[in-house]
Design an enzyme around this catalytic site. Structure first.
Site, PDB file in Angstrom:
ATOM      1  N   HIS A  73      25.341 -37.660 -38.561  1.00 20.28           N
ATOM      2  CA  HIS A  73      26.311 -36.796 -38.100  1.00 20.28           C
ATOM      3  C   HIS A  73      27.873 -36.632 -37.800  1.00 20.28           C
ATOM      4  O   HIS A  73      28.536 -36.328 -38.283  1.00 20.28           O
ATOM      5  CB  HIS A  73      25.538 -36.406 -36.779  1.00 20.28           C
ATOM      6  CG  HIS A  73      25.487 -36.384 -36.094  1.00 20.28           C
ATOM      7  ND1 HIS A  73      25.100 -37.482 -35.115  1.00 20.28           N
ATOM      8  CD2 HIS A  73      26.246 -36.680 -34.885  1.00 20.28           C
ATOM      9  CE1 HIS A  73      24.720 -37.872 -34.064  1.00 20.28           C
ATOM     10  NE2 HIS A  73      26.195 -37.852 -33.712  1.00 20.28           N
ATOM     11  N   CYS A 156      26.794  -3.073 -40.681  1.00 21.42           N
ATOM     12  CA  CYS A 156      26.348  -2.424 -38.892  1.00 21.42           C
ATOM     13  C   CYS A 156      26.548  -0.673 -39.709  1.00 21.42           C
ATOM     14  O   CYS A 156      25.806  -0.586 -38.751  1.00 21.42           O
ATOM     15  CB  CYS A 156      26.749  -3.059 -37.988  1.00 21.42           C
ATOM     16  SG  CYS A 156      27.916  -3.121 -38.108  1.00 21.42           S
TER      17      CYS A 156
END
Length: 180
Positions: A73, A156
């Site tokens: 990482h 939504c």
């Protein structure tokens, strides 16, 4: 720009489909993308789709032995010219503002020494919440760049600010930061 590369962190939200269009738009401009797909992002787009469009392996797990041996990482956080978070969910923004590092995306954001561009995407109520406003102010003071969000109808059914910027606008911001 053909030698420029971004690390794209794809957060979870319906706007994640736009990240696929962003990868294509950046390729059209000669900018390569390596991608981190969060577990929430994988609920909206598949690793196969991301990999097919980017032409690169997709990273997703912090403690994947193959990922850590191939591209830890820390290296992943520094392997690109710019880190882009699209969609930057309220959760990803909160983690980054607080310096949390409990998954690959947040750990990478904490470990990077590259500029970061976020394209927020969330429900209008979440965008307007005091906690999100505080996190936004913290991230801006930390030097994080932002594009969007746009105002419009949400998935939504609500209307207001919170829609992720369009891929062309994000790509324009990416080019601006890469040239800057």
């Amino acid at each position: 720009m053909s030698d420029k590369r971004i690390l794209l962190i794809i957060g979870g939200g319906i706007a994640a489909y736009k990240s696929l269009l962003l990868i294509r738009e950046l390729q059209r401009r000669g900018i390569g993308s390596r991608c981190i797909l969060t577990s929430a992002g994988a609920e909206f787009v598949t690793p196969l789709s991301v990999s097919a469009l980017s032409g690169e392996r997709v990273f997703s797990q912090l403690f994947d032995l193959t990922d850590e041996s191939d591209m830890g990482h820390i290296e992943l956080s520094r392997s690109a010219d710019l880190v882009v978070v699209a969609p930057a969910t309220a959760d990803l923004m909160a983690k980054a503002a607080q310096g949390l590092a409990n998954d690959l995306a947040s750990t990478t954001l904490l470990a990077t020494d590259k500029p970061v561009l976020m394209a927020p995407a969330m429900n209008v109520r979440m965008w307007e919440h005091k906690a999100t406003r505080r996190n936004l102010a913290t991230l801006r003071s930390d030097g994080i760049h932002f594009v969007g969000p746009d105002e419009g109808e949400m998935a939504c059914g609500e209307f207001g600010p919170g829609r992720m910027a369009e891929p062309v606008a994000i790509a324009d911001a990416v080019e601006g930061l890469l040239h800057g």
